[in-house]
Design an enzyme around this catalytic site. Structure first.
Site, PDB file in Angstrom:
ATOM      1  CB  SER A  71      -0.496   0.286   1.110  1.00  8.08           C
ATOM      2  OG  SER A  71      -1.811  -1.099   1.295  1.00  8.08           O
ATOM      3  CB  ILE A  84     -23.790  -9.221  26.216  1.00  9.88           C
ATOM      4  CG1 ILE A  84     -24.516  -9.651  24.932  1.00  9.88           C
ATOM      5  CG2 ILE A  84     -23.506 -10.757  27.646  1.00  9.88           C
ATOM      6  CD1 ILE A  84     -24.402 -11.405  24.195  1.00  9.88           C
ATOM      7  NE  ARG A 123      -8.124 -10.140  -0.629  1.00  9.43           N
ATOM      8  CZ  ARG A 123      -8.405 -10.232  -1.836  1.00  9.43           C
ATOM      9  NH1 ARG A 123      -8.531 -11.173  -2.622  1.00  9.43           N
ATOM     10  NH2 ARG A 123      -8.293  -8.732  -1.827  1.00  9.43           N
ATOM     11  CB  THR A 148       2.390  -5.529   9.316  1.00 13.30           C
ATOM     12  OG1 THR A 148       1.503  -5.792   9.013  1.00 13.30           O
ATOM     13  CG2 THR A 148       2.666  -6.439  10.934  1.00 13.30           C
ATOM     14  CD  GLU A 161      -3.069  -9.407   3.996  1.00 10.51           C
ATOM     15  OE1 GLU A 161      -3.303 -10.772   3.627  1.00 10.51           O
ATOM     16  OE2 GLU A 161      -2.819 -10.078   5.201  1.00 10.51           O
TER      17      GLU A 161
END
Length: 405
Positions: free
Chosen positions: A130, A359, A264, A164, A385
């Protein structure tokens, strides 16, 4: 071809239980601290390396498991422990997958081990695709790779973002454009070896979630890498570019997309781990939290929420396992099954963690309980991704056969 099975074998169950123990005993007690520190948890990565969890051999064994479910099982358990620490432990694998998907056997043997280092000298790797102006639109990448024939070197210039381990990695894998006129088909992947001059870390991002995982810009200023650092080699690249110039459709996979296609389902498994963790916290809380004289799970409103949470988690896991089994057996994703698995698992993680917070009520909104962190961590799974919108686009194109935009 292996038979698709929902019953993992003894070896897979042993790995699952081993990783679950590490996640419960090592990752969870440290999760809140490293989330607050927003730093790479090097001591935990090193502990994982000493145990053999953070190693090329371990991930290779899971990757080549003929059942296809080795990686999903591993990812789910680690991310059940904690997503931020989990991504610090497995983030290197995205760069490794890039080399596996695009590199030669010699390149895989050379670079993959250097990505992990040794238990006494742990390293990490980064996959850099990216850019500030090119995220979902990989055809808009501006990072250039120009070949210097006299020196047999490629010269890389540009800025990568959302990487990352970017800047702290020993090995960086960089996707760059070699022929701008060909758009996404004119790109290739390059390995930038450790210590290469001209590569530096840009800004480190302060993130909403997965904060124990290092995410930063990578700046490439006249970075020179040897010719053999082109993944796949020059001959393969020239053939692919020639086909693209002749207008042959699908004349070779895009370098970034080849990596994402392979990863993926594994990313979907990570999301399932987060969702399962939040569901378990909510289930336990609903059984023990007493209001109006009875546990809140006695109320249909809460019980039905939990039923839907469990159903969606199991459905997401089935999609991930199917895609992983197909990939392991070289079956084509004719209906974009890989994207289906990542889409549904990512959306499930966001929804389940939100229900878990509901909850727990006010407690769910505090950092005294982990669902608040899990909810923040889950948000990225509809973004990185391939956003959920991009996954839907990929699926729609696959099932329709039309160039939907």
């Amino acid at each position: 071809m292996s038979t698709f099975s929902l019953d993992p074998g003894e070896d897979q169950l042993a790995v699952r239980d081993w990783l679950h123990g590490f996640a419960a005993d090592v990752m969870r007690p440290a999760a809140a601290e490293w989330d607050e520190r927003e730093e790479t948890p090097w001591p935990i990565i090193q502990e994982a390396a000493k145990l053999g969890i953070y190693s090329l051999d371990f991930y290779a064994q899971q990757y080549f498991d003929p059942s296809g479910v080795g990686i999903p099982i591993a990812m789910e358990e680690l991310f059940w422990g904690d997503a931020g620490i989990g991504l610090s432990i497995v983030g290197t694998t995205l760069a490794a997958v890039a080399v596996l998907a695009n590199g030669t056997d010699e390149q895989i043997g050379t670079w993959a081990p250097q990505m992990f280092g040794t238990p006494d000298d742990v390293k990490v790797a980064a996959f850099c695709s990216s850019e500030p102006d090119a995220g979902s639109d990989v055809s808009a990448l501006r990072t250039r790779a120009v070949y210097d024939g006299a020196a047999d070197e490629w010269v890389l210039n540009g800025t990568k973002t959302w990487a990352t381990n970017g800047g702290i990695a020993a090995v960086h894998v960089v996707v760059a454009t070699v022929d701008p006129e060909l758009g996404a088909r004119g790109q290739a992947s390059f390995v930038v070896p450790p210590g290469t001059p001209g590569l530096s870390q840009g800004q480190k991002f302060k993130k909403h979630g997965i904060r124990a995982s290092h995410t930063a810009e990578v700046v490439l200023d006249a970075v020179r890498v040897p010719g053999h650092c082109l993944l796949g080699g020059r001959e393969k690249l020239d053939e692919r570019l020639a086909r693209a110039r002749e207008g042959v459709r699908n004349g070779g996979r895009n370098a970034a997309m080849a990596t994402f296609e392979a990863s993926r389902p594994a990313v979907g498994a990570q999301a399932i781990g987060i969702a399962r963790a939040a569901y378990e916290v909510a289930l336990d809380y609903a059984k023990t939290r007493v209001q109006f004289g009875r546990p809140i799970i006695d109320n249909q409103g809460v019980a039905f929420q939990l039923a839907d949470m469990k159903t969606r988690i199991d459905a997401a896991r089935l999609l991930v396992w199917r895609a992983s089994w197909m990939a392991a057996n070289n079956l084509p994703f004719t209906s974009a099954e890989g994207s289906m698995s990542k889409l549904y698992a990512g959306e499930t993680a966001k929804w389940v963690t939100a229900q878990a917070m509901q909850i727990l009520g006010g407690n769910g909104f505090t950092r005294e309980y982990p669902v608040e962190r899990m909810h923040r961590d889950s948000a990225i799974y509809s973004i990185f991704e391939g956003t959920s919108e991009i996954q839907r686009l990929v699926i729609a194109r696959a099932v329709s056969g039309l160039p939907i935009r």
